[in-house]
Design a protein around this motif. Structure first.
Motif, PDB file in Angstrom:
ATOM      1  N   LEU A   4      43.866   7.334  43.796  1.00  0.00           N
ATOM      2  CA  LEU A   4      45.222   7.814  44.063  1.00  0.00           C
ATOM      3  C   LEU A   4      46.211   7.432  42.961  1.00  0.00           C
ATOM      4  O   LEU A   4      46.930   8.306  42.454  1.00  0.00           O
ATOM      5  N   PRO A   5      46.287   6.151  42.547  1.00  0.00           N
ATOM      6  CA  PRO A   5      47.163   5.859  41.398  1.00  0.00           C
ATOM      7  C   PRO A   5      46.690   6.536  40.118  1.00  0.00           C
ATOM      8  O   PRO A   5      47.503   6.874  39.253  1.00  0.00           O
ATOM      9  N   LEU A   6      45.369   6.752  40.002  1.00  0.00           N
ATOM     10  CA  LEU A   6      44.855   7.482  38.843  1.00  0.00           C
ATOM     11  C   LEU A   6      45.398   8.905  38.832  1.00  0.00           C
ATOM     12  O   LEU A   6      45.793   9.430  37.782  1.00  0.00           O
ATOM     13  N   ALA A   7      45.438   9.529  40.019  1.00  0.00           N
ATOM     14  CA  ALA A   7      45.970  10.891  40.120  1.00  0.00           C
ATOM     15  C   ALA A   7      47.448  10.930  39.746  1.00  0.00           C
ATOM     16  O   ALA A   7      47.899  11.847  39.052  1.00  0.00           O
ATOM     17  N   VAL A   8      48.197   9.942  40.216  1.00  0.00           N
ATOM     18  CA  VAL A   8      49.624   9.882  39.886  1.00  0.00           C
ATOM     19  C   VAL A   8      49.811   9.724  38.384  1.00  0.00           C
ATOM     20  O   VAL A   8      50.643  10.393  37.761  1.00  0.00           O
ATOM     21  N   THR A   9      49.010   8.841  37.777  1.00  0.00           N
ATOM     22  CA  THR A   9      49.121   8.586  36.336  1.00  0.00           C
ATOM     23  C   THR A   9      48.793   9.828  35.517  1.00  0.00           C
ATOM     24  O   THR A   9      49.537  10.207  34.598  1.00  0.00           O
ATOM     25  N   VAL A  10      47.665  10.481  35.850  1.00  0.00           N
ATOM     26  CA  VAL A  10      47.262  11.677  35.105  1.00  0.00           C
ATOM     27  C   VAL A  10      48.286  12.790  35.300  1.00  0.00           C
ATOM     28  O   VAL A  10      48.603  13.533  34.366  1.00  0.00           O
ATOM     29  N   SER A  11      48.839  12.910  36.507  1.00  0.00           N
ATOM     30  CA  SER A  11      49.849  13.939  36.778  1.00  0.00           C
ATOM     31  C   SER A  11      51.131  13.683  35.995  1.00  0.00           C
ATOM     32  O   SER A  11      51.841  14.622  35.625  1.00  0.00           O
ATOM     33  N   LEU A  12      51.407  12.424  35.743  1.00  0.00           N
ATOM     34  CA  LEU A  12      52.611  12.059  34.987  1.00  0.00           C
ATOM     35  C   LEU A  12      52.414  12.273  33.491  1.00  0.00           C
ATOM     36  O   LEU A  12      53.279  12.786  32.791  1.00  0.00           O
ATOM     37  N   VAL A  13      51.219  11.913  32.997  1.00  0.00           N
ATOM     38  CA  VAL A  13      50.944  11.975  31.563  1.00  0.00           C
ATOM     39  C   VAL A  13      50.511  13.368  31.121  1.00  0.00           C
ATOM     40  O   VAL A  13      50.905  13.856  30.054  1.00  0.00           O
ATOM     41  N   SER A  14      49.669  14.037  31.943  1.00  0.00           N
ATOM     42  CA  SER A  14      49.100  15.332  31.542  1.00  0.00           C
ATOM     43  C   SER A  14      49.108  16.298  32.721  1.00  0.00           C
ATOM     44  O   SER A  14      48.049  16.656  33.253  1.00  0.00           O
ATOM     45  N   PRO A  15      50.286  16.753  33.151  1.00  0.00           N
ATOM     46  CA  PRO A  15      50.362  17.584  34.362  1.00  0.00           C
ATOM     47  C   PRO A  15      49.691  18.941  34.243  1.00  0.00           C
ATOM     48  O   PRO A  15      49.220  19.482  35.240  1.00  0.00           O
ATOM     49  N   ASP A  16      49.612  19.517  33.044  1.00  0.00           N
ATOM     50  CA  ASP A  16      49.077  20.870  32.900  1.00  0.00           C
ATOM     51  C   ASP A  16      47.580  20.968  33.178  1.00  0.00           C
ATOM     52  O   ASP A  16      47.097  21.999  33.640  1.00  0.00           O
ATOM     53  N   ASP A  17      46.824  19.909  32.887  1.00  0.00           N
ATOM     54  CA  ASP A  17      45.379  19.963  33.116  1.00  0.00           C
ATOM     55  C   ASP A  17      44.875  18.758  33.894  1.00  0.00           C
ATOM     56  O   ASP A  17      43.732  18.343  33.755  1.00  0.00           O
ATOM     57  N   ALA A  18      45.747  18.197  34.744  1.00  0.00           N
ATOM     58  CA  ALA A  18      45.377  17.014  35.524  1.00  0.00           C
ATOM     59  C   ALA A  18      44.198  17.300  36.438  1.00  0.00           C
ATOM     60  O   ALA A  18      43.261  16.500  36.542  1.00  0.00           O
ATOM     61  N   PHE A  19      44.226  18.439  37.117  1.00  0.00           N
ATOM     62  CA  PHE A  19      43.150  18.769  38.046  1.00  0.00           C
ATOM     63  C   PHE A  19      41.825  18.933  37.316  1.00  0.00           C
ATOM     64  O   PHE A  19      40.788  18.416  37.746  1.00  0.00           O
ATOM     65  N   ALA A  20      41.820  19.638  36.206  1.00  0.00           N
ATOM     66  CA  ALA A  20      40.587  19.878  35.456  1.00  0.00           C
ATOM     67  C   ALA A  20      39.986  18.575  34.945  1.00  0.00           C
ATOM     68  O   ALA A  20      38.768  18.381  34.966  1.00  0.00           O
TER      69      ALA A  20
END
Length: 442
Positions: free
Chosen positions: A328-344
């Protein structure tokens, strides 16, 4: 409902857009193959869980039939997969929220979803089951409505939209718009869209009567899931080709939402977006539950720190919940740093471990069946047709999928992250065994 909640989620509602964009009408074949593998996996896992309700999950069963290294690797690998999967589902929640409010930074809805799901799982398992039941009920009802509207649109049409017919599927100009590579990508996505079917076997310890409940759930739910997936893809492919549109694979919106947007029904698109949001929350709820129980299982068997074994007065493994929230914090971090391809990015991390997990389950079932007598198999409330031969064939198919990831650019990262992770798990097991042996001698 736990099975439906774990399976019908982001893989179908979001990931299928990538599969359709790469394979066109041939996506139906890939989902059929993925569905058959998922059915075999569910039957194999449940058959073993019913035979050994006292063992904590299929990792413990792998320990019994394939040895301690296989059991250790299976459980830690599976825990890592589902823990990171919570991040994938959480990012999907954020993507769906941004369909309505695109100006909202992705990390904000991701953080809110993460907080809410931790709170739900801190309640006793009955509360978890109740929440998951209603989540699953909403999305199952919505899929039925989607299929009904899709059938009407395909056969007789809707106001302002003529019938599409099945010609986009039966008379497509190209069944492989991106060649064999597109088919392979779609097969990988389709196969893992069924990920979560194995979660049903993990409920044996908390089921009142696993010998009755699990086989019944396996028979009824996996067939429904299989039909939901295939029929939904028929609608998506038919409508998208009829209106001259197609998902672009960018994973910014669900193809289920786009179908209604393309046909000029924006209100239905908004409602469907709410449904896919609910589906993502449902899948997030399930995978987080599974990750905590997997870590707790490791601790019970002495393969994780003892603190992960502790439960509160309601029987909830709160320490395991805290540790399993890593995704969960990993998801928040990736969404903050790289929102365009966070899911991929998160999806790529999950794929490799999920593939190996399925292979180990099939391999365990092969050993399980070869040790059982014909009488024991006959008396089992659920048996995989074809026995160990079916599992062996499925394991080979899954291994082929894993190898194919090496030749697809967007999935090569799965090997980059996954292979070193497996090596770390094996080394950790070896070091742990060495330390324990020295202590026992001393």
């Amino acid at each position: 409902m736990l099975t439906i909640g774990g399976v019908i989620g982001t893989g179908l509602f979001l990931g299928s857009g990538l599969a359709v964009s790469m394979a066109g009408p041939s996506v139906l074949l890939t989902f059929a193959v993925g569905g058959l593998l998922a059915i075999a996996l569910t039957y194999a896992a449940v058959e073993m869980a019913v035979a050994h309700p006292g063992l904590h999950g299929f990792g413990a069963i792998a320990h019994r039939y394939l040895g301690p290294l296989a059991g250790f690797t299976q459980r830690w690998l599976y825990w890592g997969v589902v823990a990171i999967s919570t991040g994938t589902e959480t990012v999907a929640v954020g993507i769906y929220v941004r369909y309505w409010w695109p100006q909202v930074p992705l990390w904000i809805p991701v953080a809110l979803a993460a907080t809410a799901i931790i709170a739900v799982n801190l309640f006793p398992v009955r509360s978890f089951g109740t929440v998951e039941y209603w989540f699953s009920s909403i999305k199952v009802a919505a899929i039925v409505v989607f299929l009904v509207l899709g059938a009407v649109l395909v056969t007789v049409g809707l106001p302002g939209q003529p019938a599409t017919g099945l010609s986009p599927v039966t008379d497509a100009p190209s069944y492989l718009p991106h060649g064999l590579t597109g088919l392979v990508v779609a097969l990988i996505v389709a196969t893992f869209s069924f990920g979560g079917t194995e979660a049903l076997a993990l409920t044996a310890a908390e089921s009142a009567d696993p010998g009755r409940d699990l086989p019944r759930a396996a028979r009824t739910t996996i067939l429904r899931v299989f039909l939901f997936y295939l029929l939904s893809m028929v609608v998506v492919v038919s409508v998208s080709h009829a209106v001259g549109q197609a998902p672009d694979g960018a994973l910014t919106a669900s193809p289920f939402v786009l179908v209604f947007a393309w046909t000029g029904i924006p209100a239905a698109a908004a409602v469907m977006n709410f449904v896919v949001l609910t589906a993502a929350l449902s899948a997030l709820n399930t995978v987080f539950y599974v990750s905590t129980r997997t870590l707790h299982s490791l601790a019970v068997d002495g393969q994780a720190p003892a603190w992960a074994r502790r439960v509160n007065r309601h029987g909830v493994p709160v320490n395991a919940i805290a540790a399993s929230a890593i995704g969960l914090p990993l998801a928040v971090t990736v969404s903050l740093v790289s929102p365009d391809d966070a899911f991929a990015k998160l999806l790529g991390i999950v794929l490799f471990g999920a593939a190996l997990t399925w292979i180990l389950i099939f391999a365990t079932h092969v050993a399980f069946r070869r040790r059982r007598s014909a009488d024991e198999t006959r008396r089992s409330p659920l048996s995989l047709p074809g026995g160990w031969r079916t599992s062996a064939a499925a394991a080979v198919a899954m291994a082929t999928v894993v190898v194919s990831m090496l030749f697809v650019d967007i999935f090569r990262v799965a090997w980059t992250v996954g292979a070193p992770t497996v090596l770390v798990i094996v080394v950790t097991y070896t070091l742990t065994r060495t330390v324990l042996r020295k202590r026992s001698r001393a």
